[in-house]
Scaffold this motif. Structure first.
Motif, PDB file in Angstrom:
ATOM      1  N   ASN A 283      12.395   9.868  10.851  1.00  0.00           N
ATOM      2  CA  ASN A 283      13.844   9.862  10.624  1.00  0.00           C
ATOM      3  C   ASN A 283      14.300   8.502  10.087  1.00  0.00           C
ATOM      4  O   ASN A 283      15.323   7.949  10.524  1.00  0.00           O
ATOM      5  CB  ASN A 283      14.567  10.204  11.930  1.00  0.00           C
ATOM      6  N   ASN A 284      13.516   7.975   9.176  1.00  0.00           N
ATOM      7  CA  ASN A 284      13.825   6.721   8.484  1.00  0.00           C
ATOM      8  C   ASN A 284      13.848   5.478   9.353  1.00  0.00           C
ATOM      9  O   ASN A 284      14.516   4.485   9.015  1.00  0.00           O
ATOM     10  CB  ASN A 284      15.153   6.831   7.730  1.00  0.00           C
ATOM     11  N   GLU A 285      13.142   5.546  10.459  1.00  0.00           N
ATOM     12  CA  GLU A 285      13.019   4.326  11.247  1.00  0.00           C
ATOM     13  C   GLU A 285      11.687   4.296  11.987  1.00  0.00           C
ATOM     14  O   GLU A 285      11.063   5.339  12.191  1.00  0.00           O
ATOM     15  CB  GLU A 285      14.186   4.169  12.231  1.00  0.00           C
ATOM     16  N   ILE A 286      11.289   3.094  12.372  1.00  0.00           N
ATOM     17  CA  ILE A 286      10.061   2.923  13.124  1.00  0.00           C
ATOM     18  C   ILE A 286      10.261   3.500  14.523  1.00  0.00           C
ATOM     19  O   ILE A 286      11.227   3.178  15.210  1.00  0.00           O
ATOM     20  CB  ILE A 286       9.665   1.432  13.210  1.00  0.00           C
ATOM     21  N   SER A 287       9.344   4.374  14.945  1.00  0.00           N
ATOM     22  CA  SER A 287       9.424   4.942  16.278  1.00  0.00           C
ATOM     23  C   SER A 287       8.498   4.244  17.268  1.00  0.00           C
ATOM     24  O   SER A 287       8.770   4.214  18.460  1.00  0.00           O
ATOM     25  CB  SER A 287       9.147   6.448  16.253  1.00  0.00           C
ATOM     26  N   GLU A 288       7.421   3.677  16.754  1.00  0.00           N
ATOM     27  CA  GLU A 288       6.509   2.935  17.617  1.00  0.00           C
ATOM     28  C   GLU A 288       5.700   1.979  16.750  1.00  0.00           C
ATOM     29  O   GLU A 288       5.396   2.298  15.612  1.00  0.00           O
ATOM     30  CB  GLU A 288       5.561   3.888  18.365  1.00  0.00           C
ATOM     31  N   LYS A 289       5.363   0.820  17.298  1.00  0.00           N
ATOM     32  CA  LYS A 289       4.490  -0.095  16.579  1.00  0.00           C
ATOM     33  C   LYS A 289       3.562  -0.782  17.566  1.00  0.00           C
ATOM     34  O   LYS A 289       3.882  -0.931  18.745  1.00  0.00           O
ATOM     35  CB  LYS A 289       5.284  -1.111  15.767  1.00  0.00           C
ATOM     36  N   SER A 290       2.417  -1.198  17.050  1.00  0.00           N
ATOM     37  CA  SER A 290       1.435  -1.857  17.902  1.00  0.00           C
ATOM     38  C   SER A 290       1.622  -3.370  17.837  1.00  0.00           C
ATOM     39  O   SER A 290       2.397  -3.886  17.032  1.00  0.00           O
ATOM     40  CB  SER A 290       0.030  -1.474  17.463  1.00  0.00           C
TER      41      SER A 290
ATOM     42  N   PRO B 286      11.027   4.641   0.559  1.00  0.00           N
ATOM     43  CA  PRO B 286      12.056   4.324  -0.440  1.00  0.00           C
ATOM     44  C   PRO B 286      12.688   5.543  -1.103  1.00  0.00           C
ATOM     45  O   PRO B 286      13.804   5.473  -1.609  1.00  0.00           O
ATOM     46  CB  PRO B 286      11.292   3.486  -1.471  1.00  0.00           C
ATOM     47  N   ASP B 287      11.966   6.648  -1.098  1.00  0.00           N
ATOM     48  CA  ASP B 287      12.520   7.868  -1.678  1.00  0.00           C
ATOM     49  C   ASP B 287      12.043   9.030  -0.824  1.00  0.00           C
ATOM     50  O   ASP B 287      11.546   8.825   0.274  1.00  0.00           O
ATOM     51  CB  ASP B 287      12.085   8.003  -3.145  1.00  0.00           C
ATOM     52  N   GLY B 288      12.161  10.242  -1.327  1.00  0.00           N
ATOM     53  CA  GLY B 288      11.803  11.387  -0.508  1.00  0.00           C
ATOM     54  C   GLY B 288      10.327  11.670  -0.400  1.00  0.00           C
ATOM     55  O   GLY B 288       9.925  12.561   0.334  1.00  0.00           O
TER      56      GLY B 288
ATOM     57  N   LEU C  94       0.857  -1.174   0.000  1.00  0.00           N
ATOM     58  CA  LEU C  94       0.000   0.000   0.000  1.00  0.00           C
ATOM     59  C   LEU C  94       0.897   1.229   0.000  1.00  0.00           C
ATOM     60  O   LEU C  94       1.864   1.301   0.760  1.00  0.00           O
ATOM     61  CB  LEU C  94      -0.907  -0.002   1.239  1.00  0.00           C
ATOM     62  N   ARG C  95       0.526   2.188  -0.848  1.00  0.00           N
ATOM     63  CA  ARG C  95       1.405   3.349  -1.033  1.00  0.00           C
ATOM     64  C   ARG C  95       0.753   4.630  -0.546  1.00  0.00           C
ATOM     65  O   ARG C  95      -0.448   4.816  -0.656  1.00  0.00           O
ATOM     66  CB  ARG C  95       1.788   3.476  -2.509  1.00  0.00           C
ATOM     67  N   CYS C  96       1.591   5.495  -0.058  1.00  0.00           N
ATOM     68  CA  CYS C  96       1.147   6.774   0.491  1.00  0.00           C
ATOM     69  C   CYS C  96       2.153   7.843   0.093  1.00  0.00           C
ATOM     70  O   CYS C  96       3.367   7.590   0.063  1.00  0.00           O
ATOM     71  CB  CYS C  96       1.068   6.654   2.013  1.00  0.00           C
ATOM     72  N   VAL C  97       1.641   9.017  -0.235  1.00  0.00           N
ATOM     73  CA  VAL C  97       2.501  10.182  -0.408  1.00  0.00           C
ATOM     74  C   VAL C  97       2.085  11.188   0.650  1.00  0.00           C
ATOM     75  O   VAL C  97       1.025  11.811   0.546  1.00  0.00           O
ATOM     76  CB  VAL C  97       2.391  10.794  -1.809  1.00  0.00           C
ATOM     77  N   PRO C  98       2.886  11.334   1.709  1.00  0.00           N
ATOM     78  CA  PRO C  98       2.539  12.293   2.761  1.00  0.00           C
ATOM     79  C   PRO C  98       2.666  13.733   2.259  1.00  0.00           C
ATOM     80  O   PRO C  98       3.202  13.983   1.180  1.00  0.00           O
ATOM     81  CB  PRO C  98       3.587  12.007   3.845  1.00  0.00           C
ATOM     82  N   ILE C  99       2.200  14.650   3.055  1.00  0.00           N
ATOM     83  CA  ILE C  99       2.353  16.072   2.751  1.00  0.00           C
ATOM     84  C   ILE C  99       3.845  16.400   2.763  1.00  0.00           C
ATOM     85  O   ILE C  99       4.585  15.942   3.643  1.00  0.00           O
ATOM     86  CB  ILE C  99       1.560  16.922   3.754  1.00  0.00           C
ATOM     87  N   SER C 100       4.277  17.219   1.805  1.00  0.00           N
ATOM     88  CA  SER C 100       5.700  17.289   1.458  1.00  0.00           C
ATOM     89  C   SER C 100       6.627  17.746   2.578  1.00  0.00           C
ATOM     90  O   SER C 100       7.729  17.264   2.676  1.00  0.00           O
ATOM     91  CB  SER C 100       5.897  18.181   0.234  1.00  0.00           C
ATOM     92  N   ASN C 101       6.254  18.628   3.445  1.00  0.00           N
ATOM     93  CA  ASN C 101       7.173  19.092   4.484  1.00  0.00           C
ATOM     94  C   ASN C 101       6.961  18.369   5.814  1.00  0.00           C
ATOM     95  O   ASN C 101       7.507  18.781   6.843  1.00  0.00           O
ATOM     96  CB  ASN C 101       7.037  20.599   4.678  1.00  0.00           C
ATOM     97  N   HIS C 102       6.185  17.294   5.796  1.00  0.00           N
ATOM     98  CA  HIS C 102       5.927  16.557   7.030  1.00  0.00           C
ATOM     99  C   HIS C 102       7.050  15.581   7.328  1.00  0.00           C
ATOM    100  O   HIS C 102       7.724  15.061   6.426  1.00  0.00           O
ATOM    101  CB  HIS C 102       4.588  15.827   6.939  1.00  0.00           C
ATOM    102  N   LEU C 103       7.249  15.336   8.636  1.00  0.00           N
ATOM    103  CA  LEU C 103       8.371  14.521   9.084  1.00  0.00           C
ATOM    104  C   LEU C 103       7.949  13.224   9.760  1.00  0.00           C
ATOM    105  O   LEU C 103       8.753  12.313   9.902  1.00  0.00           O
ATOM    106  CB  LEU C 103       9.240  15.321  10.061  1.00  0.00           C
TER     107      LEU C 103
END
Lengths: 116, 113
Positions: A51-58, A70-72, A21-30
């Motif tokens: 920051n390119n890593e999982i911070s929390e998972k259920s 995979p990209d910006g 499943l693919r998502c394009v977040p809002i461009s300046n979101h972190l």
């Protein structure tokens, strides 16, 4: 106004198949998130990513699930071997992270996944 | 663990009238955020209104306002001059810091013409 987009809008797959499943977040979101909603139930958190890593998972987010940026611009959720109980609406969300307004998560329109 | 409770599974209101949706939450934190999201039949999650716990003033967005009672851990949503387009599921949600949103079970709002 910027918005979160998700593709596909609907996905039908056979049990045991892999889906992405693919998502394009809002461009300046972190900060990026995946949630799911089984029909008729409340929205449940799956995973957060910063920051390119999982911070929390259920607990739901087991070894069958993975996320990647995979990209910006794209943020993906992969389910390696789908089960019937994975049938749900999957929402991507993002937020900027700044104090105040940046605490708000904005949701995409969702991907409806049906596992047969 | 934080929990969010919406005790009204369904509500209905006459068009142009006012309705209040209830939400309570349980937390030991003092700094957090509360949100109301609307989910129409399309199932998209749309932000209605947000409240920072450190702000005493109740948030307002046009016809939507909240009654935030921090001591009582209550966060109700008031919709004034209800319109047919307000018909949807409404979810209350809580967040602390960089953590996830925790949602309530939702209230289905019906607008009677």
């Amino acid at each position: 106004e910027p918005e979160v987009t998700q593709t596909p809008s609907h996905q039908v797959t056979q049990m045991g198949q892999e889906v992405i499943l693919r998502c394009v977040p809002i461009s300046n979101h972190l900060y990026f998130y995946w949630y799911r909603q089984i029909l008729g139930q409340k929205v449940e958190f799956l995973v957060s990513f910063y920051n390119n890593e999982i911070s929390e998972k259920s607990e739901i987010f087991d070894d069958q699930f993975s996320v990647e940026r995979p990209d910006g611009s794209n943020f993906t959720l992969k389910i390696r071997s789908t089960k019937l109980e994975d049938s749900a609406m999957y929402f991507c969300a993002s937020r900027s992270g700044s104090r105040g307004l940046g605490e708000t998560q904005y949701f995409g329109p969702g991907t409806r996944l049906l596992v047969l | 663990a934080q929990t969010v409770t919406q005790s009204q599974p369904e509500m209905s209101v006459q068009e142009a009238e006012t309705v209040t949706l209830s939400c309570t939450y349980d937390t030991s934190e003092s700094d957090y955020y509360l949100f109301w999201y609307k989910q129409p039949p399309s199932r998209q999650m749309i932000l209605v209104i947000r409240q920072e716990a450190y702000k005493q003033q109740n948030a307002t967005e046009n016809r939507f306002s909240v009654n935030f009672q921090k001591a009582a851990k209550s966060f109700s949503l008031k919709i004034s001059d209800s319109q047919l387009g307000d018909a949807a599921m409404y979810f209350c949600a809580y967040k602390v810091g960089n953590e996830k949103l925790t949602f309530g079970t939702g209230t289905r709002l019906t607008i009677i013409p």
